[in-house]
Enzyme design. Structure first.
Site, PDB file in Angstrom:
ATOM      1  CG  ASP A  50      -1.876  -0.974   1.149  1.00 46.29           C
ATOM      2  OD1 ASP A  50      -2.197  -1.669   0.241  1.00 46.29           O
ATOM      3  OD2 ASP A  50      -2.178  -1.622   2.265  1.00 46.29           O
ATOM      4  CD  GLU A 206     -10.164  -2.039  -1.756  1.00 46.87           C
ATOM      5  OE1 GLU A 206     -11.184  -2.444  -1.516  1.00 46.87           O
ATOM      6  OE2 GLU A 206      -9.096  -2.400  -1.143  1.00 46.87           O
TER       7      GLU A 206
END
Length: 521
Positions: A50, A206
């Protein structure tokens, strides 16, 4: 050679070995200056998921997910996007949930996800949403901290913090694979949400990132169901937005964005699922075509290259810290505990030059606090610890191995009769709980010091454990075991090196860790 000098020499050699192994990931052919002119992906061959990367002046900063590891929310820094060093952990201790203290089953696979790192008007900001909690915005004028914290009134999944040119603050958020992207407007000091509106929809989106270039706003979103990355652009934050596919895991990755260079160029950063090692971050040149970013080069567009020209040439080949002699007053930034530690059960001062671990009360490895971890590196790495086990008490279970989907370790114990013994277990975390396979039990061991080795080979997705009385003659114990990454069980991370000490009962025993060496070959 005195013992302390021997220890320092051993760690220095481990660091040389690490740099030598890291070079193929960061350097290719050398130019006239003998500095690398090309690099190979990934620059960091480990689980750094991430990613969010920004540039401030001549430095780049990289924030990454840390789950329940404590301290949490790691930030690294670099001067060329390739060679990284740890610079801080934003969250010294996780709070807001007793599971962060490994109570009520613990918070493995929970905790801190997908931080958003930004810099505005002389201040660093990080927006993050701990699982099950409202979004937090941390701020500091120094990247090293300390960091102040504000808590918003809602949960913004994978928040994308953004400051417009007039200083207005926003968060774009989309989660749960729904695909609706919501824009939250923040007040003047970025402590409250004053407005929320839906601005875009892309099925399954997302992991948002939001930037501005020229007259366009650009919104990057991951589509996990397709392991893909899309980009949308608009003249206004409220839209309308046009969306184009970018890349996916077959061409380089599925969650990330882009960052500008000091010379006006651009590079992309993107996370890719990479097998047992977990999720790694690739880098890619970016070029612009009709005001759309394109990954790769004009000769090979639409994919992250395996090798490319270095973004900024001539920078020193620094690497994240790994090996340690535990001589300092604090743990190095490479270390994290598996959850918040019990600070009364470990010390760097009780025996200077050693890390002392006292057993925490737990029935098994998975539920034991104060397991000290750092990342496993690929393609192949080898961690070694030197332990003084002379003060173990009956029932203490202390040793070294892996933490992840498969938790394999050599444990040193003391029997009721006072004899030291070695055992090797492999514990698999499944959706139904832990499955323990005893590979070796109650092997006699007569020395007061022991060297333990954990090897991780991500080319074969296998690990192996061994031990030695002197660090020269090694004996394998228990045979090879699996290395694996799984988002549904385990830790949601690639395998980590792990040193641990626990006892089902309260114990006054302890181990002293003399040194940890990490080598890659």
């Amino acid at each position: 050679m005195p013992r302390r000098l021997q220890r320092c020499a051993a760690v220095l050699m481990a660091g040389v070995s690490l740099l030598g192994m890291a070079a193929p990931n960061a350097a290719g052919a050398a130019g006239d200056s003998q500095r690398p002119t090309t690099f190979y992906n990934p620059p960091l061959h480990a689980d750094f998921p991430d990613p969010d990367i920004i540039r401030v002046g001549d430095h780049f900063y990289f924030a990454t997910t840390t789950f329940a590891n404590s301290p949490g929310l790691t930030i690294l820094q670099s001067t060329d996007l390739l060679h990284w060093e740890y610079v801080t952990h934003v969250v010294p201790r996780l709070d807001g949930n007793v599971q962060f203290d490994l109570e009520n089953g613990g918070a493995y696979r929970g905790g801190i996800f997908a931080p958003s790192l930004r810099y505005h008007a002389g201040t660093f900001y990080v927006a993050v949403t701990p699982v099950g909690q409202n979004t937090r915005i941390y701020s500091s004028q120094r990247i090293e901290g300390p960091w102040a914290m504000r808590v918003l009134d809602r949960e913004a999944f994978d928040p994308a913090l953004f400051f417009d040119s007039d200083g207005s603050g926003y968060i774009a958020t989309s989660g749960g694979w729904d695909g609706t992207i919501t824009l939250l407007t923040l007040n003047g000091d970025y402590s409250k949400v004053t407005d929320a509106r839906k601005i875009h929809y892309h099925k399954g989106a997302e992991g948002s990132k939001l930037i501005k270039r020229g007259g366009y706003y650009y919104l990057f979103n991951a589509v996990p169901s397709k392991l893909a990355l899309v980009v949308s652009r608009a003249r206004s934050l409220s839209g309308p937005w046009e969306t184009r596919a970018q890349i996916d895991d077959t061409s380089g990755g599925h969650q990330g964005a882009i960052v500008d260079l000091p010379d006006g160029g651009w590079y992309g950063f993107v996370m890719i699922d990479a097998g047992a090692i977990g999720r790694m971050t690739n880098l890619s040149p970016i070029f612009w075509q009709n005001d759309w970013p394109v990954w790769g080069t004009p000769d090979a567009p639409g994919r992250v290259p395996a090798t490319a020209t270095v973004p900024i040439a001539g920078k020193p080949a620094v690497r994240p810290a790994t090996s340690d002699t535990f001589d300092g007053p604090q743990l190095g930034l490479q270390w994290q505990w598996n959850h918040n530690p019990d600070s009364s059960r470990w010390s760097l001062t009780e025996r200077p030059g050693y890390l002392r671990l006292r057993p925490t009360v737990a029935n098994d490895f998975w539920h034991a606090r104060n397991t000290l971890t750092q990342k496993g590196y690929g393609p192949h790495s080898r961690g070694e610890v030197v332990l003084d086990v002379s003060q173990l008490r009956a029932g203490d279970v202390c040793g070294f191995g892996t933490l992840g989907k498969f938790n394999a370790h050599i444990a040193v114990t003391r029997s009721a009769s006072g004899a030291l013994q070695l055992g090797m277990n492999v514990i698999e975390d499944t959706l139904q709980g832990q499955k323990t396979e005893v590979r070796a039990a109650a092997l006699p061991y007569a020395q007061q010091r022991i060297h333990l080795r954990t090897e991780m080979d991500f080319t074969s997705e296998r690990g192996e454990l061994s031990y030695s009385a002197d660090g020269n003659a090694w004996r394998s114990l228990g045979g090879p075991f699996k290395l694996a990454y799984d988002w549904q069980s385990g830790t949601f991370q690639g395998p980590q090196y792990a040193v641990f000490c626990y006892n089902p009962q309260r114990s006054d025993g302890y181990i002293d860790i003399d040194q940890f060496n990490l080598r890659m070959d």
